[in-house]
Scaffold this motif. Structure first.
Motif, short mmCIF file in Angstrom:
data_model
loop_
_atom_site.label_atom_id
_atom_site.label_comp_id
_atom_site.label_asym_id
_atom_site.label_seq_id
_atom_site.Cartn_x
_atom_site.Cartn_y
_atom_site.Cartn_z
N VAL A 126 64.70 4.15 13.82
CA VAL A 126 64.52 3.96 15.26
C VAL A 126 63.40 4.83 15.82
N SER A 127 63.26 6.04 15.30
CA SER A 127 62.25 6.95 15.85
C SER A 127 61.28 7.49 14.80
N ASP A 128 61.25 6.85 13.63
CA ASP A 128 60.41 7.34 12.53
C ASP A 128 59.36 6.28 12.19
N PHE A 129 58.11 6.56 12.59
CA PHE A 129 57.01 5.62 12.39
C PHE A 129 55.88 6.29 11.62
N LEU A 130 55.28 5.56 10.69
CA LEU A 130 54.07 6.01 10.01
C LEU A 130 52.92 5.13 10.50
N LEU A 131 51.94 5.74 11.14
CA LEU A 131 50.81 4.99 11.68
C LEU A 131 49.76 4.79 10.59
N LEU A 132 49.52 3.53 10.23
CA LEU A 132 48.58 3.19 9.16
C LEU A 132 47.17 2.95 9.68
N GLY A 133 47.06 2.49 10.90
CA GLY A 133 45.75 2.20 11.48
C GLY A 133 45.88 1.83 12.94
N LYS A 134 44.79 1.98 13.67
CA LYS A 134 44.78 1.65 15.10
C LYS A 134 43.37 1.25 15.51
N SER A 135 43.24 0.73 16.70
CA SER A 135 41.91 0.38 17.21
C SER A 135 41.13 1.65 17.51
N LEU A 136 39.89 1.66 17.10
CA LEU A 136 39.02 2.82 17.35
C LEU A 136 38.35 2.73 18.71
N ASP A 137 38.50 1.60 19.39
CA ASP A 137 37.89 1.45 20.72
C ASP A 137 38.83 0.67 21.63
N ILE A 138 38.55 -0.60 21.84
CA ILE A 138 39.39 -1.38 22.77
C ILE A 138 40.39 -2.24 21.98
N ALA A 139 41.34 -2.80 22.69
CA ALA A 139 42.36 -3.65 22.08
C ALA A 139 41.88 -5.10 22.03
N PRO A 140 42.46 -5.92 21.14
CA PRO A 140 42.00 -7.32 21.02
C PRO A 140 42.20 -8.12 22.30
N GLY A 141 43.32 -7.89 22.99
CA GLY A 141 43.55 -8.62 24.23
C GLY A 141 42.52 -8.29 25.29
N ASP A 142 42.13 -7.02 25.35
CA ASP A 142 41.10 -6.57 26.29
C ASP A 142 39.77 -7.23 25.97
N MET A 143 39.44 -7.29 24.67
CA MET A 143 38.18 -7.92 24.25
C MET A 143 38.16 -9.40 24.61
N LEU A 144 39.24 -10.10 24.34
CA LEU A 144 39.30 -11.53 24.65
C LEU A 144 39.23 -11.77 26.16
N ASP A 145 39.86 -10.89 26.94
CA ASP A 145 39.77 -10.99 28.40
C ASP A 145 38.33 -10.84 28.87
N LYS A 146 37.60 -9.88 28.27
CA LYS A 146 36.21 -9.63 28.67
C LYS A 146 35.31 -10.81 28.28
N VAL A 147 35.55 -11.38 27.12
CA VAL A 147 34.78 -12.56 26.72
C VAL A 147 35.06 -13.72 27.67
N ALA A 148 36.32 -13.89 28.05
CA ALA A 148 36.67 -14.96 28.98
C ALA A 148 35.98 -14.78 30.33
N ARG A 149 35.91 -13.51 30.79
CA ARG A 149 35.22 -13.25 32.07
C ARG A 149 33.73 -13.51 31.93
N ARG A 150 33.17 -13.13 30.78
CA ARG A 150 31.73 -13.35 30.56
C ARG A 150 31.42 -14.84 30.49
N LEU A 151 32.36 -15.63 30.01
CA LEU A 151 32.19 -17.08 29.96
C LEU A 151 32.56 -17.74 31.28
N SER A 152 33.03 -16.92 32.25
CA SER A 152 33.43 -17.42 33.58
C SER A 152 34.50 -18.51 33.48
N LEU A 153 35.46 -18.29 32.58
CA LEU A 153 36.48 -19.32 32.36
C LEU A 153 37.41 -19.49 33.55
N ILE A 154 37.45 -18.51 34.45
CA ILE A 154 38.27 -18.67 35.65
C ILE A 154 37.76 -19.83 36.50
#
Length: 414
Positions: free
Chosen positions: A183-211
């Motif tokens: 429940v409280s014991d986690f081994l972290l194997l890897g993480k994002s070194l910058d932004i998260a994938p959802g953030d990146m996809l949101d930014k691409v969508a804004r750049r494409l003006s998908l709204i």
């Protein structure tokens, strides 16, 4: 789009009159005899105000959620002070609705569990301050919750999953691979070194003006990319997954965003349109960037599985890969991870889509897990603080990189 402070924060003063009114309405004797432990979960780490009551058998007795998505779509991203104000305006109502739906009075509760880390500082503060007042008024134990731990353990509410298991958490604010040993014991194997994938996809969508796209105007950026990609041909553009030569389990999405941005700029000039107009090739670009994202996530996850198997951290007979977080609801990405799971003889499990995104149920369930294990249960909340930045578990990513595991090439026919 999370904008996180670096320090733990003191609890802001809430509108006490509202909380007192709430307390007066619920300051009654228990209305029913409950035979199981009950936990109220409260979630305000980002832009969703959520609450739920869950019992120790996993029954969801009541839940409520207020989403701020529509507001933040108009501003092109989450504005922390706006998110804070919306949490303040809605938290009392949401908690009341969850309790009312469950038929549970605060007096019936075994504990109150609330997200205190990580997340937006201003948002975390609203949930914590409201919870502390409830805890003090009704003399209930308080269980502080790590947001990512709650996402990881949600699968144990919906499936019979024992420890250990591997989890990939992918959302708009987080991206990590961890081995869940308890429940409280986690081994972290890897993480994002910058932004998260959802953030990146949101930014691409804004750049494409998908709204401005008629089919995508009410969708979040990630959902718009997934929807439009179904109509596109990913082979029309070459967008390579990042970090192909790095033999670790870390992620990176900033480079992918920049490459896509340059491609969009080039296509705008080629098509003779202004920034902000919809490209005729928008669907093809969406398909290409989604495929690159899926391949990047799949390869790092493949390496994590191989590492865990090599180090005997996962059972070869019944290894489980859990994928959760908002981006886990993307079916294209999920299919890529299914290919990896099949190749490594793992069972791939995902919570239902509504439990992949932020919700009060996962917080209440994490509270149940901790209550049963006797972990992190506080009877004095005077010194409790929220933590906008907080790692998950013990970081062994350097050990993973040193193993330098070569990942076999898989055919990503999606």
């Amino acid at each position: 789009m999370l904008m996180l402070s670096k320090t733990a924060g003191a609890i802001p003063r809430p509108p006490r009159s509202n909380v007192r009114g709430f307390i007066r309405r619920f300051n009654v004797q228990p209305r029913a005899l409950f035979h199981h432990k009950l936990v109220l979960g409260i979630e305000t780490s980002c832009d969703d105000t959520a609450a739920a009551v869950v019992d120790e058998t996993g029954n969801v007795l009541g839940e409520a959620l207020h989403s701020q998505t529509e507001v933040h779509l108009k501003t092109g991203g989450i504005v922390p002070p706006v998110a804070q104000q919306l949490h303040r305006e809605n938290i009392q109502r949401i908690v009341e609705e969850a309790l009312s739906a469950s038929g549970v009075s605060p007096s019936d509760l075994s504990a109150i569990a609330t997200t205190i880390k990580p997340g937006l500082a201003l948002s975390l503060g609203v949930g914590l301050s409201f919870s502390v007042q409830l805890v003090n008024q009704f003399k209930k134990p308080f269980i502080p919750i790590h947001h990512m731990e709650a996402h990881a353990l949600t699968i144990r509410l919906t499936h019979k999953v024992g420890f250990p298991f591997l989890v990939l958490l992918i959302s708009g604010g987080h991206c990590l691979l961890a081995l869940v040993q308890s429940v409280s014991d986690f081994l972290l194997l890897g993480k994002s070194l910058d932004i998260a994938p959802g953030d990146m996809l949101d930014k691409v969508a804004r750049r494409l003006s998908l709204i401005k796209h008629p089919e995508c105007s009410t969708m979040s950026g990630g959902k718009a990319i997934e929807h439009l990609a179904k109509e596109g041909n990913r082979f029309h553009f070459t967008i390579n997954p990042p970090m192909q030569n790095a033999k670790n389990c870390d992620f990176s999405f900033t480079g992918l965003q920049h490459v896509t941005d340059k491609l969009i700029t080039h296509k705008e000039k080629e098509e003779g349109i202004e920034k902000g107009q919809i490209l005729s090739s928008a669907a093809d670009i969406a398909a290409a960037v989604q495929h690159a994202t899926a391949c990047h996530l799949a390869k790092r996850t493949h390496r994590a599985i191989l590492f865990c198997q090599q180090k005997n951290l996962l059972s070869p007979a019944n290894a489980v890969l859990v994928v959760s977080g908002g981006v886990a609801s993307n079916l294209y990405i999920r299919r890529a991870l299914e290919i990896v799971a099949n190749a490594t003889q793992c069972t791939l499990l995902c919570p239902p889509p509504r439990l992949c995104t932020d919700n009060g149920i996962m917080i209440a369930w994490n509270g149940i897990e901790r209550l049963r294990a006797g972990l992190g249960i506080l009877h004095d909340v005077e010194d409790i603080r929220y933590e906008p930045k907080c790692p998950l578990g013990i970081d062994i990513s350097r050990e993973v990189a040193e193993a330098a595991i070569k990942v076999p090439r898989l055919k990503m026919t999606l």
